[in-house]
Motif scaffolding. Structure first.
Motif: not given
Length: 278
Positions: A222-224
């Protein structure tokens, strides 16, 4: 590209502002105060608030469970991260065993195995790495013998935690293993959402090319929540603890599973500060 995990000053005493969270029952209020002490509460506050908004009864129930789980005394450590929270993560996510969509995912769904059937292991490794070069994932080619050596430890120790260097200090990430997949979740998110906690990294080990002497791994993150190097850091720690080659790390792995009351999370940080990950 090689990178070095720099030594970071441990600063886990930070508190953050509570946003749109109910704290009516006294026991829930205490549980929420414990969550607020986590320096990463603010990062996940919106997701926590979303659960409280969509299902307030479930939210309060989870806080009550968290409060009860902290009633059993366990040894305090050197920071505001209370190891009593770890006692609630020893049981794998209830839905992992029934969630076969990940387990049943085959290598052919993302990689044409027919195109490499005549290739040897070294050639496949080059192709696998080239295939993922421009994708926001992590990948690896693992020798089959190493993977088979790790398997008994993944079965005996299906849950563990890893420290992840952050600007504020260290954030703890929990991993849970089911079959050939490894699911990573921020510990704070798990405290609130339990088995429904969103994953920040999922690594899948593909064994279809075992006859070539290799296992292919791909990790979607999850790049967040994570950057590529942070995802790689977790993957490297996973391998170093589960390959059994380091006696200190193996003892920590067993201690977390067998005797959590004596487990010291600061030992994980000490181990991390010793190493340079590649």
């Amino acid at each position: 590209m090689a990178f070095c995990l720099r030594r970071l000053k441990l600063n886990l005493f930070t508190t953050t502002k509570l946003r749109h969270i109910m704290t009516t029952p006294i026991n829930c209020e205490k549980a929420m105060e414990n969550l607020k002490k986590n320096p990463y509460f603010d990062k996940y506050a919106e997701r926590i608030a979303a659960l409280q908004k969509t299902s307030p009864e479930e939210f309060l129930k989870k806080l009550e469970e968290q409060s009860k789980s902290q009633e059993s005394p366990m040894k305090k450590q050197l920071s505001s991260v209370d190891t009593r929270q770890f006692s609630s993560v020893l049981n794998p996510k209830e839905n992992l065993q029934s969630n076969v969509s990940i387990e049943d995912k085959k290598l052919d769904a993302i990689f044409k195995t027919d195109l490499v059937k005549d290739k040897d292991a070294s050639e496949i490794q080059v192709i696998w790495e080239e295939y993922h070069k421009d994708k926001e994932v992590i990948c690896a080619t693992i020798p089959l013998q190493l993977y088979e050596d790790m398997r008994p430890r993944t079965k005996d120790n299906p849950t563990f935690i890893f420290p992840l260097p952050r600007a504020q200090g260290f954030e703890f990430i929990m991993c849970q293993i089911s079959g050939h997949s490894v699911h990573f979740t921020p510990l704070l998110a798990y405290q609130v959402h339990k088995e429904n906690a969103p994953e920040c990294l999922t690594m899948i080990h593909y064994t279809e090319l075992a006859d070539k002497g290799i296992v292919l791994m791909r990790g979607d993150y999850d790049k967040n929540v994570l950057g590529g190097q942070e995802a790689q850091c977790l993957a490297n720690q996973f391998q170093m603890y589960y390959n059994g080659k380091d006696a200190e790390k193996l003892n920590l792995l067993k201690s977390f599973t067998i005797s959590p009351q004596s487990f010291n999370h600061m030992d994980l940080i000490a181990q991390l500060e010793k190493i340079t990950l590649v």
